[in-house]
Enzyme design. Structure first.
Site, mmCIF file in Angstrom:
data_model
loop_
_atom_site.group_PDB
_atom_site.id
_atom_site.type_symbol
_atom_site.label_atom_id
_atom_site.label_comp_id
_atom_site.label_asym_id
_atom_site.label_seq_id
_atom_site.Cartn_x
_atom_site.Cartn_y
_atom_site.Cartn_z
ATOM 1 N N SER A 114 0.844 -1.198 0.000
ATOM 2 C CA SER A 114 0.000 0.000 0.000
ATOM 3 C C SER A 114 0.877 1.245 0.000
ATOM 4 O O SER A 114 2.021 1.216 0.476
ATOM 5 C CB SER A 114 -0.896 0.016 1.241
ATOM 6 O OG SER A 114 -1.557 1.263 1.385
ATOM 7 N N TYR A 148 -1.912 -0.770 10.305
ATOM 8 C CA TYR A 148 -1.936 -1.063 8.868
ATOM 9 C C TYR A 148 -0.695 -0.491 8.182
ATOM 10 O O TYR A 148 -0.059 -1.170 7.365
ATOM 11 C CB TYR A 148 -3.208 -0.472 8.261
ATOM 12 C CG TYR A 148 -3.393 -0.749 6.794
ATOM 13 C CD1 TYR A 148 -3.705 -2.031 6.340
ATOM 14 C CD2 TYR A 148 -3.289 0.271 5.851
ATOM 15 C CE1 TYR A 148 -3.900 -2.295 4.991
ATOM 16 C CE2 TYR A 148 -3.483 0.022 4.497
ATOM 17 C CZ TYR A 148 -3.787 -1.259 4.075
ATOM 18 O OH TYR A 148 -3.969 -1.503 2.739
#
Length: 280
Positions: free
Chosen positions: A162, A175
């Protein structure tokens, strides 16, 4: 004469950009929805034998049926219901793939989990451990199991990371840390596995139109607000689509990218370089 040469060059260029995965065995974790689903469908279109896996039998079956229809030779996907944070399930997933196809050419570690991990949340450490268990530990575990088979085929690994590995997403330290770990895992094992003929790369998407925020627990109004903010965080003023990621995966996993390993490829609409944060 000139027109003929130009047409020939155009045809050669078109041919050179064709991706052929005929009878390649591709395992995509988290492929029952979202980005993983789009990757599975693209691979099926390109002739691969695909392994569809996730936790929902119904969703796996739906995606598998759609892949079957897209497959040029109507190759039936392997459907495996599995929780890859469970070591026994992870072993069964790899073994089922080998039992069915006898080989593994491409492992795509796509399955991921995101939840709010704010420093102000008293349960953030507990949530952090859940995020790490799927996003990092399960990815490493499955990769280690797959390496002996990928060595036989000189295959490759693609980790779906990501932009959050590089740019903070406020309130999601778990995350962001998990994806940063995946990027470094990608780089390190690329150095180790290169001599065995195995390429390892990661793809780092920005905001993509999936059920990401819904899965976190946001209501429809919150989802709309976050998606609008993500559009503004991109100089292009847009979010990506799952197919955008699938297209890049198709390139990175192909022989067109045979000189690429240890790379972390951004596909984020320019969000990394935007002055806006990824969340408010």
């Amino acid at each position: 004469m000139l027109v003929c040469c130009l047409k020939r060059k155009k045809n050669l260029l078109k041919m050179s950009l064709q991706f052929d995965y005929t009878e390649k065995v591709v395992l995509i974790t988290g492929s029952s929805s979202g980005i993983g689903e789009s990757i599975a469908k693209r691979m099926a279109e390109l002739g691969a034998f695909v392994v569809i896996t996730g936790r929902s039998k119904e969703n796996i079956n739906r995606v598998a049926n759609e892949c079957l229809q897209l497959s040029p030779k109507k190759s039936k996907p392997l459907e495996v219901v599995a929780d890859i944070t469970n070591d026994d399930d992870a072993k069964r997933l790899i073994q089922s793939t080998i039992d069915m196809f006898g080989r593994l050419d491409l492992l795509i570690n796509n399955a991921g989990y995101a939840q709010v991990t704010s420093v102000f949340d008293p349960k953030s450490l507990e949530t952090f451990e859940k995020v790490i268990r799927l996003d990092v530990r399960a990815t490493i575990n499955l990769t280690l199991m797959a390496i002996p088979y990928l060595e036989q085929t000189k295959g490759n690994i693609i980790n779906i990371s990501s932009v959050c590995s590089l740019k903070p997403l406020v309130g999601f330290y778990g995350y962001c840390m998990a994806k940063a770990a995946i990027d470094m895992f990608t780089r390190v094992i690329a150095m180790e596995l290169g001599p065995k003929g195995i390429r390892v790369n990661s793809i780092n998407p920005g905001g993509v139109q999936t059920n990401f925020f819904t899965a976190i627990g946001f209501n429809s109004e919150q989802v709309m607000q976050q998606e609008e903010y993500l559009r503004k965080s991109s100089p292009l003023g847009m979010m990506g689509e799952p197919n955008d990621i699938a297209d890049l995966v198709a390139y990175v996993g192909s022989n067109h990218a045979k000189f690429m390993t240890g790379s972390c490829l951004l596909i984020d609409g320019g969000a990394l370089f935007s002055s806006l944060a990824l969340a408010t």
